[in-house]
Design a protein around this motif. Structure first.
Motif, mmCIF file in Angstrom:
data_model
loop_
_atom_site.group_PDB
_atom_site.id
_atom_site.type_symbol
_atom_site.label_atom_id
_atom_site.label_comp_id
_atom_site.label_asym_id
_atom_site.label_seq_id
_atom_site.Cartn_x
_atom_site.Cartn_y
_atom_site.Cartn_z
ATOM 1 N N ARG A 37 -57.756 -55.812 60.320
ATOM 2 C CA ARG A 37 -58.310 -56.101 58.997
ATOM 3 C C ARG A 37 -57.269 -55.838 57.919
ATOM 4 O O ARG A 37 -56.477 -54.899 58.014
ATOM 5 N N LEU A 38 -57.282 -56.662 56.881
ATOM 6 C CA LEU A 38 -56.431 -56.476 55.712
ATOM 7 C C LEU A 38 -57.341 -56.100 54.547
ATOM 8 O O LEU A 38 -58.145 -56.915 54.087
ATOM 9 N N ASN A 45 -60.499 -52.263 41.804
ATOM 10 C CA ASN A 45 -61.431 -51.863 42.875
ATOM 11 C C ASN A 45 -60.847 -50.708 43.685
ATOM 12 O O ASN A 45 -60.763 -50.764 44.910
ATOM 13 N N ARG A 46 -60.454 -49.664 43.004
ATOM 14 C CA ARG A 46 -59.791 -48.525 43.651
ATOM 15 C C ARG A 46 -60.589 -47.954 44.824
ATOM 16 O O ARG A 46 -60.020 -47.606 45.850
ATOM 17 N N LEU A 47 -61.888 -47.811 44.650
ATOM 18 C CA LEU A 47 -62.713 -47.136 45.651
ATOM 19 C C LEU A 47 -63.532 -48.100 46.495
ATOM 20 O O LEU A 47 -64.328 -47.658 47.333
ATOM 21 N N GLU A 48 -63.346 -49.387 46.293
ATOM 22 C CA GLU A 48 -64.107 -50.382 47.044
ATOM 23 C C GLU A 48 -63.169 -51.452 47.602
ATOM 24 O O GLU A 48 -63.034 -52.546 47.030
ATOM 25 N N PRO A 49 -62.496 -51.156 48.705
ATOM 26 C CA PRO A 49 -61.569 -52.130 49.297
ATOM 27 C C PRO A 49 -62.266 -53.453 49.627
ATOM 28 O O PRO A 49 -63.424 -53.474 50.043
ATOM 29 N N VAL A 50 -61.530 -54.522 49.430
ATOM 30 C CA VAL A 50 -62.038 -55.862 49.719
ATOM 31 C C VAL A 50 -61.242 -56.435 50.892
ATOM 32 O O VAL A 50 -60.009 -56.411 50.885
ATOM 33 N N GLN A 51 -61.948 -56.929 51.899
ATOM 34 C CA GLN A 51 -61.247 -57.502 53.040
ATOM 35 C C GLN A 51 -60.756 -58.905 52.718
ATOM 36 O O GLN A 51 -61.489 -59.737 52.186
ATOM 37 N N ILE A 52 -59.489 -59.140 53.042
ATOM 38 C CA ILE A 52 -58.881 -60.455 52.864
ATOM 39 C C ILE A 52 -58.894 -61.176 54.200
ATOM 40 O O ILE A 52 -58.421 -60.629 55.208
ATOM 41 N N ASN A 53 -59.411 -62.380 54.232
ATOM 42 C CA ASN A 53 -59.417 -63.154 55.467
ATOM 43 C C ASN A 53 -58.037 -63.749 55.735
ATOM 44 O O ASN A 53 -57.323 -64.140 54.814
ATOM 45 N N PHE A 54 -57.704 -63.832 57.002
ATOM 46 C CA PHE A 54 -56.377 -64.269 57.426
ATOM 47 C C PHE A 54 -56.055 -65.681 56.937
ATOM 48 O O PHE A 54 -56.798 -66.623 57.201
ATOM 49 N N LEU A 60 -58.460 -64.937 49.038
ATOM 50 C CA LEU A 60 -57.555 -64.275 48.096
ATOM 51 C C LEU A 60 -57.943 -64.563 46.654
ATOM 52 O O LEU A 60 -57.938 -63.676 45.802
ATOM 53 N N LEU A 61 -58.275 -65.811 46.371
ATOM 54 C CA LEU A 61 -58.623 -66.183 45.003
ATOM 55 C C LEU A 61 -59.890 -65.484 44.524
ATOM 56 O O LEU A 61 -60.046 -65.196 43.331
ATOM 57 N N ALA A 62 -60.794 -65.187 45.441
ATOM 58 C CA ALA A 62 -62.037 -64.513 45.079
ATOM 59 C C ALA A 62 -61.885 -63.002 44.989
ATOM 60 O O ALA A 62 -62.797 -62.303 44.542
ATOM 61 N N SER A 63 -60.741 -62.504 45.390
ATOM 62 C CA SER A 63 -60.489 -61.061 45.410
ATOM 63 C C SER A 63 -59.790 -60.623 44.125
ATOM 64 O O SER A 63 -59.361 -61.463 43.318
ATOM 65 N N PRO A 64 -59.599 -59.313 43.921
ATOM 66 C CA PRO A 64 -58.874 -58.834 42.739
ATOM 67 C C PRO A 64 -57.354 -58.977 42.863
ATOM 68 O O PRO A 64 -56.627 -58.512 41.983
ATOM 69 N N PHE A 65 -56.864 -59.600 43.918
ATOM 70 C CA PHE A 65 -55.422 -59.749 44.116
ATOM 71 C C PHE A 65 -54.784 -60.497 42.947
ATOM 72 O O PHE A 65 -55.285 -61.522 42.503
ATOM 73 N N ASP A 66 -53.659 -59.958 42.453
ATOM 74 C CA ASP A 66 -52.946 -60.565 41.330
ATOM 75 C C ASP A 66 -51.521 -60.919 41.761
ATOM 76 O O ASP A 66 -50.687 -60.032 41.952
ATOM 77 N N PRO A 67 -51.205 -62.204 41.933
ATOM 78 C CA PRO A 67 -49.875 -62.619 42.404
ATOM 79 C C PRO A 67 -48.735 -62.199 41.485
ATOM 80 O O PRO A 67 -47.584 -62.163 41.915
ATOM 81 N N ASP A 99 -49.442 -50.324 38.810
ATOM 82 C CA ASP A 99 -50.410 -51.415 38.826
ATOM 83 C C ASP A 99 -50.004 -52.409 39.920
ATOM 84 O O ASP A 99 -49.373 -53.432 39.640
ATOM 85 N N TYR A 100 -50.371 -52.093 41.146
ATOM 86 C CA TYR A 100 -49.968 -52.861 42.315
ATOM 87 C C TYR A 100 -51.167 -53.493 43.002
ATOM 88 O O TYR A 100 -52.318 -53.101 42.781
ATOM 89 N N ASN A 101 -50.873 -54.446 43.885
ATOM 90 C CA ASN A 101 -51.800 -54.832 44.937
ATOM 91 C C ASN A 101 -51.467 -53.946 46.135
ATOM 92 O O ASN A 101 -50.318 -53.930 46.592
ATOM 93 N N VAL A 102 -52.436 -53.206 46.639
ATOM 94 C CA VAL A 102 -52.218 -52.357 47.813
ATOM 95 C C VAL A 102 -53.080 -52.888 48.952
ATOM 96 O O VAL A 102 -54.310 -52.950 48.842
ATOM 97 N N ILE A 103 -52.428 -53.294 50.040
ATOM 98 C CA ILE A 103 -53.135 -53.859 51.187
ATOM 99 C C ILE A 103 -52.975 -52.909 52.373
ATOM 100 O O ILE A 103 -51.855 -52.630 52.812
ATOM 101 N N PHE A 104 -54.092 -52.414 52.864
ATOM 102 C CA PHE A 104 -54.079 -51.522 54.018
ATOM 103 C C PHE A 104 -54.298 -52.333 55.291
ATOM 104 O O PHE A 104 -55.238 -53.127 55.378
ATOM 105 N N VAL A 105 -53.424 -52.127 56.264
ATOM 106 C CA VAL A 105 -53.524 -52.820 57.548
ATOM 107 C C VAL A 105 -54.315 -51.930 58.505
ATOM 108 O O VAL A 105 -53.815 -50.909 58.990
ATOM 109 N N ASP A 106 -55.545 -52.297 58.752
ATOM 110 C CA ASP A 106 -56.432 -51.516 59.618
ATOM 111 C C ASP A 106 -56.434 -52.118 61.020
ATOM 112 O O ASP A 106 -57.102 -53.117 61.284
ATOM 113 N N TRP A 107 -55.682 -51.482 61.917
ATOM 114 C CA TRP A 107 -55.644 -51.927 63.318
ATOM 115 C C TRP A 107 -56.282 -50.860 64.221
ATOM 116 O O TRP A 107 -55.910 -50.675 65.365
ATOM 117 N N SER A 108 -57.287 -50.171 63.676
ATOM 118 C CA SER A 108 -57.893 -49.044 64.374
ATOM 119 C C SER A 108 -58.552 -49.431 65.699
ATOM 120 O O SER A 108 -58.662 -48.602 66.610
#
Length: 314
Positions: A37-38, A45-54, A60-67, A99-108
């Motif tokens: 998961r990304l 959305n500091r406390l509410e991570p949003v999953q980005i689909n592959f 991406l456009l629907a997420s808070p991601f800022d290019p 003020d970044y985009n932070v993407i956590f790679v969850d391969w748990s």
């Protein structure tokens, strides 16, 4: 195989919290493209991570991601998940200061197994997965590789290396936080994090040596060996010294006082007998990529936080 690998596996599994159920029983055939998961966090959305689909533009456009903003990827290690410090605490520290985009790679689902050998075998495909996402994001103008950094802990450091090896162009920075040692040979740079995986590759070694969890070798553009690089003050178990790499990195963002001395050799660094000058700091933002830093470095820390002893980076 070294005998210490068995001891390491047992100690480190005990020292780190494990999921209630072993994901190996839930998903015996881990598929990096299906099961990784990304998770995106920004200041919106500091406390509410949003999953980005592959490779999904609408996602991406629907997420808070800022290019227009820099992007950082965080990657956990063995027996960790989206509640580990490299995810929850590190992302918040970054966003509190930048003020970044932070993407956590969850391969748990791949890392959660008690079988370290199985988890280590999943490092490369997870790297391929994230590299494919990054290549797609670049092709579609979502990221500029000059403003991308990847920070990986333990096995996550080697995933970061495989990401860098498979991107269509060099990303700016990879930081390996005590890259895992067992099964990742110093003589096999193609299978682990290594200099050349990004424009700048920095490694922090906190638990190397014969019985350590980390690789403990100078394998990056700049390698930092705090307190000799094998065990850390205030730690009784290898898992503690291993995890200190994440603590030091977070503190380097908050108040960087990890001022180092340059060493001529790894041996000097392990003995804390370096006297070849200094003036460099571990970690922090922006990274040492801007200094084109190269070499082996050592610094000392306190037993308890704040760990850094200064002087502080302005």
């Amino acid at each position: 195989m070294k005998i210490f690998f068995v001891v390491f596996s047992l100690i480190f599994a005990i020292a780190n919290s494990a999921p209630a159920e072993d994901p190996e029983n839930i998903n015996p055939k881990f598929d990096a493209y299906r099961d990784t998961r990304l998770l995106l966090q920004t200041r919106r959305n500091r406390l509410e991570p949003v999953q980005i689909n592959f490779r999904n533009e609408n996602s991406l456009l629907a997420s808070p991601f800022d290019p227009s903003k820099p992007t950082r990827f965080l990657i956990h290690g063995w027996r960790q998940d989206d509640e580990s410090d490299i995810s929850t605490e590190t992302s918040l520290v970054l966003l509190n200061h930048y003020d970044y985009n932070v993407i956590f790679v969850d391969w748990s689902l791949g890392a959660g197994t008690i079988n370290y050998i199985a988890a280590a075998g999943r490092v490369e495909p997870v790297g391929f997965f994230v590299a494919s996402q990054l290549n797609w994001m670049r092709e579609n103008n979502f990221v500029n590789f000059d403003t991308v950094g990847i920070i990986g802990f333990s096995l996550g450091a080697h995933i970061a290396g495989h990401i860098g090896k498979n991107t269509n162009g060099l990303i700016d920075t990879i930081i390996g936080l005590d890259p895992a040692g067992p099964l990742f040979a110093e003589r096999r740079p193609d299978g682990r994090i290594n200099t050349g995986d990004a424009r700048y590759v920095e490694c922090l070694h906190t638990n190397g040596g014969l019985t350590g969890a980390g690789i403990g070798a100078a394998i990056c553009d700049a390698d930092f060996f705090p307190n000799g690089g094998s065990s850390q003050p205030g730690c009784l178990l290898p898992g503690c010294s291993h995890g200190r790499a994440v603590d030091f990195y977070m503190e380097s963002i908050q108040r960087n006082g990890f001022h180092s001395v340059r060493c001529d050799t790894e041996r000097q660094a392990s003995r804390e007998n370096c006297n070849s000058g200094g003036g460099q700091w571990f970690g922090g933002e922006p990274s040492n990529s801007r200094h084109n830093l190269r070499g082996i470095f050592s610094f000392r820390t306190n037993r308890n936080p704040p760990f850094s002893q200064g002087p502080w980076l302005n």
